[in-house]
Design an enzyme around this catalytic site. Structure first.
Site, PDB file in Angstrom:
ATOM      1  N   THR A 156       0.865  -1.188   0.000  1.00 35.40           N
ATOM      2  CA  THR A 156       0.000   0.000   0.000  1.00 35.40           C
ATOM      3  C   THR A 156       0.903   1.240   0.000  1.00 35.40           C
ATOM      4  O   THR A 156       1.330   1.692  -1.050  1.00 35.40           O
ATOM      5  CB  THR A 156      -0.972   0.002   1.198  1.00 35.40           C
ATOM      6  OG1 THR A 156      -0.242  -0.261   2.400  1.00 35.40           O
ATOM      7  CG2 THR A 156      -2.045  -1.058   1.019  1.00 35.40           C
ATOM      8  N   LYS A 182       3.836  -6.855   4.262  1.00 42.93           N
ATOM      9  CA  LYS A 182       3.616  -5.465   3.859  1.00 42.93           C
ATOM     10  C   LYS A 182       3.256  -4.665   5.098  1.00 42.93           C
ATOM     11  O   LYS A 182       2.718  -5.189   6.072  1.00 42.93           O
ATOM     12  CB  LYS A 182       2.512  -5.343   2.799  1.00 42.93           C
ATOM     13  CG  LYS A 182       1.109  -5.755   3.210  1.00 42.93           C
ATOM     14  CD  LYS A 182       0.272  -4.793   4.017  1.00 42.93           C
ATOM     15  CE  LYS A 182       0.244  -3.397   3.448  1.00 42.93           C
ATOM     16  NZ  LYS A 182      -0.598  -2.499   4.360  1.00 42.93           N
ATOM     17  N   THR A 193      -0.515  -2.657  11.110  1.00 41.23           N
ATOM     18  CA  THR A 193      -1.319  -2.693   9.898  1.00 41.23           C
ATOM     19  C   THR A 193      -0.482  -3.405   8.864  1.00 41.23           C
ATOM     20  O   THR A 193       0.124  -2.812   7.995  1.00 41.23           O
ATOM     21  CB  THR A 193      -1.751  -1.332   9.374  1.00 41.23           C
ATOM     22  OG1 THR A 193      -2.601  -1.534   8.257  1.00 41.23           O
ATOM     23  CG2 THR A 193      -0.655  -0.447   8.952  1.00 41.23           C
ATOM     24  N   GLU A 279       6.752   4.602   7.041  1.00 39.58           N
ATOM     25  CA  GLU A 279       6.407   5.856   6.369  1.00 39.58           C
ATOM     26  C   GLU A 279       7.314   6.993   6.826  1.00 39.58           C
ATOM     27  O   GLU A 279       7.301   7.388   7.996  1.00 39.58           O
ATOM     28  CB  GLU A 279       4.940   6.190   6.642  1.00 39.58           C
ATOM     29  CG  GLU A 279       3.995   5.225   5.942  1.00 39.58           C
ATOM     30  CD  GLU A 279       2.568   5.305   6.436  1.00 39.58           C
ATOM     31  OE1 GLU A 279       1.695   4.760   5.746  1.00 39.58           O
ATOM     32  OE2 GLU A 279       2.324   5.899   7.508  1.00 39.58           O
ATOM     33  N   ASN A 403       0.557  10.396   5.441  1.00 38.02           N
ATOM     34  CA  ASN A 403      -0.736  10.083   6.057  1.00 38.02           C
ATOM     35  C   ASN A 403      -1.771  11.165   5.804  1.00 38.02           C
ATOM     36  O   ASN A 403      -2.974  10.880   5.771  1.00 38.02           O
ATOM     37  CB  ASN A 403      -0.549   9.808   7.546  1.00 38.02           C
ATOM     38  CG  ASN A 403       0.016   8.432   7.791  1.00 38.02           C
ATOM     39  OD1 ASN A 403      -0.689   7.438   7.706  1.00 38.02           O
ATOM     40  ND2 ASN A 403       1.309   8.369   8.053  1.00 38.02           N
ATOM     41  N   SER A 408      -5.954  10.554  -1.023  1.00 39.51           N
ATOM     42  CA  SER A 408      -6.044  11.339  -2.264  1.00 39.51           C
ATOM     43  C   SER A 408      -5.316  10.655  -3.402  1.00 39.51           C
ATOM     44  O   SER A 408      -4.693   9.625  -3.248  1.00 39.51           O
ATOM     45  CB  SER A 408      -5.485  12.736  -2.031  1.00 39.51           C
ATOM     46  OG  SER A 408      -4.189  12.685  -1.496  1.00 39.51           O
TER      47      SER A 408
END
Length: 408
Positions: A156, A182, A193, A279, A403, A408
């Site tokens: 993702t 992942k 997650t 991230e 995040n 979007s």
């Protein structure tokens, strides 16, 4: 930018006998993106799983837990990205069941033999019609060594695929272990997650595999954290096809420890790769708590440090503002902690002892360690002989941007 994340070459990825994988595009969230993956297992494959403790468990998690608890002979996994199918109530369950029914029909197995997995945006209805329409393509793409495609297909916000593979020799036979994972954000134990899928051709008794999988998770995926958020979709699956002929029936089996150690090492590598690709991460941080009275208090301290935004932003800035670490140790929840027995090291540098700054500590020594991409934070509590380790990362500006822009 991932921190020292190793991606093996195709020649270093070994197929697991009894496992076929097919990856395709279903257009779940974006066009021209691999977002649907099918794992097909040979008959007799043992499958076990560990799942999130979040009370808003996603529909696929609920189905997986139910089917594994019922002892169904699992024959396939169905994985989609782009949509979490979480926070979707009864409608989400119906949509997940519909995709399982369609895959079971295509493969000629029972619906109860399918485990579904989803990852992506929460509170959005699962576009099951897109998934069902793409299933024939996924099945036609089934192959014996499509692990790398699957590693890309389940991503993702990941920037790199997470995959590892190895083979060992036991009694003159080759035993193979290959896995993918992942995850990059909303990462915290119980679980993150994240999705993790690990397969071996060892023959592991199903009930033993169940307890083994939980133990493996507790020493790998339940020892990582990025931001302290526990997701709704976390799933870790171990499959043992038995095709190698090496049997492990109980903890007394001669090859039990070898198989357990290999599976744990694989899972730990996959878990660490999630942190390395967190991230916005620029640093990989190991937090090791030593001389604790028990595992619970060691982990309390480890996570207090690993979850602290003040600590994590200091690491991003390479700022040796190390009092933030001591503060986290102090509020971790050990009521009778003797701070005079507590010692703090940053890498090889002793920073604090006897309740305060070490007389030998120089800030330039701390700065040297803070500038590194991989950092060890070591705390001795002086309370016992228990050691626990947690893996985390820093917080950067990019974490906020990623995040903020996720939908979007």
């Amino acid at each position: 930018m991932a921190v020292n994340l190793h991606i093996p070459s195709e020649t270093d990825i070994f197929p697991v006998a009894g496992v076929e994988i097919g990856v395709t595009e279903a257009g779940i969230k974006k066009e021209n993106r691999k977002d649907l993956t099918v794992f097909k297992f040979s008959p007799g494959t043992a499958v076990a799983g560990v799942f999130t403790k979040n009370r808003f468990r996603a529909a696929p998690v609920q189905i997986c837990e139910s089917r594994l608890q019922a002892g169904h002979d699992i024959r396939a996994l169905l994985i989609n990205t782009g949509n979490a199918n979480a926070g979707t109530g009864a409608d989400g369950l119906e949509r997940a069941y519909a995709t399982c029914h369609a895959l079971a029909k295509e493969l000629g197995v029972l619906e109860e033999q399918i485990l579904p997995f989803s990852t992506g945006v929460i509170l959005e209805p699962l576009p099951c019609e897109k998934i069902i329409a793409a299933l024939p393509q996924a099945i036609s793409a089934l192959g014996k060594n499509e692990w790398m495609k699957a590693a890309y297909g389940i991503m993702t916000t990941d920037t790199q695929p997470k995959i590892c593979s190895r083979q060992i020799q036991i009694d003159g036979r080759t035993v193979t272990f290959t896995g993918i994972s992942k995850g990059a954000g909303m990462i915290r134990p119980n679980m993150a997650t994240m999705l993790g899928f690990l397969a071996t051709d060892a023959d592991i008794e199903p009930q033993l595999l169940k307890s083994l999988t939980l133990d493996i998770a507790n020493h790998s995926f339940n020892r990582i954290t990025v931001d302290g958020d526990t997701s709704t979709n976390d799933s870790f699956i171990v499959a043992a096809t038995g095709q190698s002929g090496i049997q492990v029936d109980n903890t007394s089996s001669p090859h039990y420890e070898t198989i357990k150690n290999e599976l744990t090492a694989m899972a730990r590598e996959l878990a660490q790769k999630i942190v390395r690709d967190a991230e916005g991460a620029t640093k990989f941080i190991t937090v090791r708590i030593e001389d604790a009275g028990n595992s619970e208090e060691a982990l309390k301290v480890a996570y207090a440090i690993a979850h602290s935004p003040l600590v994590k932003t200091a690491f991003y800035a390479s700022d040796p503002n190390l009092g933030r670490i001591l503060a986290a140790v102090g509020y971790a929840g050990i009521e009778d902690l003797d701070v005079n027995k507590t010692r703090l090291w940053l890498g090889d540098v002793l920073v604090a002892e006897n309740g305060g700054r070490s007389p030998a500590y120089q800030e330039e020594d701390g700065q040297r360690v803070m500038n590194e991409a991989e950092i060890l934070v070591r705390i001795s509590l002086g309370r016992g002989d228990v050691t626990e380790t947690v893996y985390t990362c820093d917080f950067s500006h990019d974490y906020v941007s990623i995040n903020a822009d996720y939908r979007s």
